[in-house]
Scaffold this motif. Structure first.
Motif, PDB file in Angstrom:
ATOM      1  N   MET A 103     -61.106 -19.849 -39.604  1.00  0.00           N
ATOM      2  CA  MET A 103     -61.206 -18.479 -40.057  1.00  0.00           C
ATOM      3  C   MET A 103     -61.480 -17.578 -38.857  1.00  0.00           C
ATOM      4  O   MET A 103     -62.342 -17.875 -38.029  1.00  0.00           O
ATOM      5  CB  MET A 103     -62.328 -18.349 -41.085  1.00  0.00           C
ATOM      6  N   ASN A 104     -60.731 -16.479 -38.772  1.00  0.00           N
ATOM      7  CA  ASN A 104     -60.916 -15.513 -37.699  1.00  0.00           C
ATOM      8  C   ASN A 104     -62.188 -14.710 -37.961  1.00  0.00           C
ATOM      9  O   ASN A 104     -62.328 -14.078 -39.004  1.00  0.00           O
ATOM     10  CB  ASN A 104     -59.702 -14.592 -37.614  1.00  0.00           C
ATOM     11  N   LEU A 105     -63.108 -14.706 -36.997  1.00  0.00           N
ATOM     12  CA  LEU A 105     -64.354 -13.953 -37.125  1.00  0.00           C
ATOM     13  C   LEU A 105     -64.210 -12.488 -36.728  1.00  0.00           C
ATOM     14  O   LEU A 105     -65.087 -11.684 -37.018  1.00  0.00           O
ATOM     15  CB  LEU A 105     -65.450 -14.608 -36.279  1.00  0.00           C
ATOM     16  N   VAL A 106     -63.109 -12.135 -36.049  1.00  0.00           N
ATOM     17  CA  VAL A 106     -62.887 -10.757 -35.605  1.00  0.00           C
ATOM     18  C   VAL A 106     -62.329  -9.943 -36.764  1.00  0.00           C
ATOM     19  O   VAL A 106     -61.360 -10.341 -37.410  1.00  0.00           O
ATOM     20  CB  VAL A 106     -61.912 -10.712 -34.410  1.00  0.00           C
ATOM     21  N   VAL A 107     -62.940  -8.803 -37.015  1.00  0.00           N
ATOM     22  CA  VAL A 107     -62.469  -7.879 -38.047  1.00  0.00           C
ATOM     23  C   VAL A 107     -61.408  -6.971 -37.425  1.00  0.00           C
ATOM     24  O   VAL A 107     -61.625  -6.388 -36.360  1.00  0.00           O
ATOM     25  CB  VAL A 107     -63.638  -7.026 -38.601  1.00  0.00           C
ATOM     26  N   ASN A 108     -60.260  -6.869 -38.079  1.00  0.00           N
ATOM     27  CA  ASN A 108     -59.187  -5.973 -37.645  1.00  0.00           C
ATOM     28  C   ASN A 108     -58.713  -6.271 -36.214  1.00  0.00           C
ATOM     29  O   ASN A 108     -58.455  -5.362 -35.431  1.00  0.00           O
ATOM     30  CB  ASN A 108     -59.612  -4.507 -37.786  1.00  0.00           C
ATOM     31  N   GLY A 109     -58.573  -7.537 -35.893  1.00  0.00           N
ATOM     32  CA  GLY A 109     -58.070  -7.927 -34.578  1.00  0.00           C
ATOM     33  C   GLY A 109     -56.584  -7.688 -34.418  1.00  0.00           C
ATOM     34  O   GLY A 109     -56.029  -7.864 -33.343  1.00  0.00           O
ATOM     35  N   ASP A 110     -55.939  -7.234 -35.493  1.00  0.00           N
ATOM     36  CA  ASP A 110     -54.499  -6.974 -35.455  1.00  0.00           C
ATOM     37  C   ASP A 110     -54.165  -5.488 -35.556  1.00  0.00           C
ATOM     38  O   ASP A 110     -52.992  -5.132 -35.697  1.00  0.00           O
ATOM     39  CB  ASP A 110     -53.796  -7.751 -36.566  1.00  0.00           C
ATOM     40  N   ALA A 111     -55.169  -4.616 -35.510  1.00  0.00           N
ATOM     41  CA  ALA A 111     -54.972  -3.150 -35.523  1.00  0.00           C
ATOM     42  C   ALA A 111     -54.300  -2.642 -36.790  1.00  0.00           C
ATOM     43  O   ALA A 111     -53.754  -1.551 -36.800  1.00  0.00           O
ATOM     44  CB  ALA A 111     -54.196  -2.702 -34.285  1.00  0.00           C
ATOM     45  N   GLU A 112     -54.350  -3.416 -37.866  1.00  0.00           N
ATOM     46  CA  GLU A 112     -53.641  -3.031 -39.088  1.00  0.00           C
ATOM     47  C   GLU A 112     -54.443  -2.097 -39.991  1.00  0.00           C
ATOM     48  O   GLU A 112     -53.864  -1.395 -40.806  1.00  0.00           O
ATOM     49  CB  GLU A 112     -53.241  -4.279 -39.880  1.00  0.00           C
ATOM     50  N   SER A 113     -55.776  -2.093 -39.875  1.00  0.00           N
ATOM     51  CA  SER A 113     -56.608  -1.319 -40.795  1.00  0.00           C
ATOM     52  C   SER A 113     -57.030   0.020 -40.202  1.00  0.00           C
ATOM     53  O   SER A 113     -57.265   0.124 -39.004  1.00  0.00           O
ATOM     54  CB  SER A 113     -57.876  -2.109 -41.154  1.00  0.00           C
ATOM     55  N   GLY A 114     -57.164   1.012 -41.065  1.00  0.00           N
ATOM     56  CA  GLY A 114     -57.662   2.316 -40.649  1.00  0.00           C
ATOM     57  C   GLY A 114     -56.565   3.256 -40.195  1.00  0.00           C
ATOM     58  O   GLY A 114     -55.376   2.976 -40.356  1.00  0.00           O
ATOM     59  N   PRO A 115     -56.973   4.382 -39.615  1.00  0.00           N
ATOM     60  CA  PRO A 115     -56.003   5.391 -39.192  1.00  0.00           C
ATOM     61  C   PRO A 115     -55.148   4.892 -38.036  1.00  0.00           C
ATOM     62  O   PRO A 115     -55.511   3.958 -37.344  1.00  0.00           O
ATOM     63  CB  PRO A 115     -56.880   6.568 -38.768  1.00  0.00           C
ATOM     64  N   GLY A 116     -54.011   5.541 -37.828  1.00  0.00           N
ATOM     65  CA  GLY A 116     -53.150   5.183 -36.709  1.00  0.00           C
ATOM     66  C   GLY A 116     -51.693   5.151 -37.116  1.00  0.00           C
ATOM     67  O   GLY A 116     -51.312   5.668 -38.158  1.00  0.00           O
ATOM     68  N   GLY A 117     -50.885   4.551 -36.255  1.00  0.00           N
ATOM     69  CA  GLY A 117     -49.459   4.451 -36.495  1.00  0.00           C
ATOM     70  C   GLY A 117     -48.643   5.267 -35.513  1.00  0.00           C
ATOM     71  O   GLY A 117     -47.441   5.091 -35.401  1.00  0.00           O
ATOM     72  N   THR A 118     -49.318   6.174 -34.779  1.00  0.00           N
ATOM     73  CA  THR A 118     -48.643   6.999 -33.775  1.00  0.00           C
ATOM     74  C   THR A 118     -49.297   6.737 -32.423  1.00  0.00           C
ATOM     75  O   THR A 118     -50.212   5.932 -32.311  1.00  0.00           O
ATOM     76  CB  THR A 118     -48.770   8.502 -34.114  1.00  0.00           C
ATOM     77  N   ALA A 119     -48.858   7.447 -31.404  1.00  0.00           N
ATOM     78  CA  ALA A 119     -49.460   7.331 -30.078  1.00  0.00           C
ATOM     79  C   ALA A 119     -50.687   8.225 -29.941  1.00  0.00           C
ATOM     80  O   ALA A 119     -51.348   8.223 -28.895  1.00  0.00           O
ATOM     81  CB  ALA A 119     -48.435   7.679 -29.008  1.00  0.00           C
ATOM     82  N   GLU A 120     -51.010   8.979 -30.987  1.00  0.00           N
ATOM     83  CA  GLU A 120     -52.170   9.866 -30.946  1.00  0.00           C
ATOM     84  C   GLU A 120     -53.460   9.048 -31.058  1.00  0.00           C
ATOM     85  O   GLU A 120     -53.557   8.154 -31.895  1.00  0.00           O
ATOM     86  CB  GLU A 120     -52.114  10.883 -32.090  1.00  0.00           C
ATOM     87  N   PRO A 121     -54.464   9.363 -30.222  1.00  0.00           N
ATOM     88  CA  PRO A 121     -55.741   8.649 -30.296  1.00  0.00           C
ATOM     89  C   PRO A 121     -56.416   8.823 -31.657  1.00  0.00           C
ATOM     90  O   PRO A 121     -56.229   9.835 -32.327  1.00  0.00           O
ATOM     91  CB  PRO A 121     -56.585   9.309 -29.198  1.00  0.00           C
ATOM     92  N   VAL A 122     -57.188   7.816 -32.035  1.00  0.00           N
ATOM     93  CA  VAL A 122     -57.964   7.858 -33.274  1.00  0.00           C
ATOM     94  C   VAL A 122     -59.448   7.927 -32.908  1.00  0.00           C
ATOM     95  O   VAL A 122     -59.859   7.438 -31.859  1.00  0.00           O
ATOM     96  CB  VAL A 122     -57.676   6.638 -34.172  1.00  0.00           C
TER      97      VAL A 122
END
Length: 186
Positions: free
Chosen positions: A1-20
């Protein structure tokens, strides 16, 4: 089991090159990260560029800051650790843009109950030469025994702009920290 939360950048704001302003599961310690979609284009890694297989829809980038630092503190299960039976594997896909040397470095520092560091593993950065001068991400991993007495693991992602320009093209995806107990605690 992966212990890192959101290690794939899939959760939360984002999707563009703009900083979050925030990244789910991570504390932004310095800079302004961007969670960029693989379909964005404009020279960013795309679905046909080297990277994780299979991959999600987004990856970490340093945004527009010269240095961006994300940290995640993880409480470790104690079973097997003090007996020396627990091994860890730290894995990440790290990369950058074309021939630039902007890069990503991932580390895990194991700490005791007082927060004293007991061991450190570092992955990256991946150089332009290691990427063959291409935009993309390359897998890196480290495996060792979790030091007895370890109670937490601090995972730190550092994305660094090394040259000119306004984009920090240090990239990361697929960040995992897994534990495997190999023996018995009896």
């Amino acid at each position: 089991m992966n212990l890192v939360v959101n290690g794939d950048a899939e959760s939360g704001p984002g999707g563009t090159a703009e900083p979050v302003g925030s990244v789910t599961g991570w504390k932004v310690v310095q800079g302004a990260p961007a969670l960029i979609a693989y379909t964005l284009g404009g020279g960013y890694p795309g679905t046909a560029d080297p990277g994780p297989t299979p991959r999600g829809s987004r990856f970490f980038s340093g945004g527009d800051s010269p240095r961006t630092v994300l940290v995640q503190d993880i409480t470790l299960p104690t079973a097997g650790i003090d007996a020396g039976y627990t091994r860890y594997e730290l894995t990440a896909w790290l990369g950058g843009y074309a021939t630039q040397e902007d890069g990503a470095r991932l580390s895990v520092e194991f700490r005791d109950t007082r927060g004293t560091p007991l061991a450190l593993s570092v992955l990256g950065p991946v150089t332009s030469a290691e990427r063959g001068g291409r935009t993309g991400l390359v897998e890196r991993r480290a495996t060792a025994t979790v030091p007895p007495g370890a109670r937490t693991a601090r995972v730190q992602l550092v994305l660094t702009r090394s040259g000119g320009g306004t984009s920090n093209d240090g990239y990361a995806d697929g960040i995992t920290l897994t534990l495997n107990t190999t023996g018995s605690t009896r």
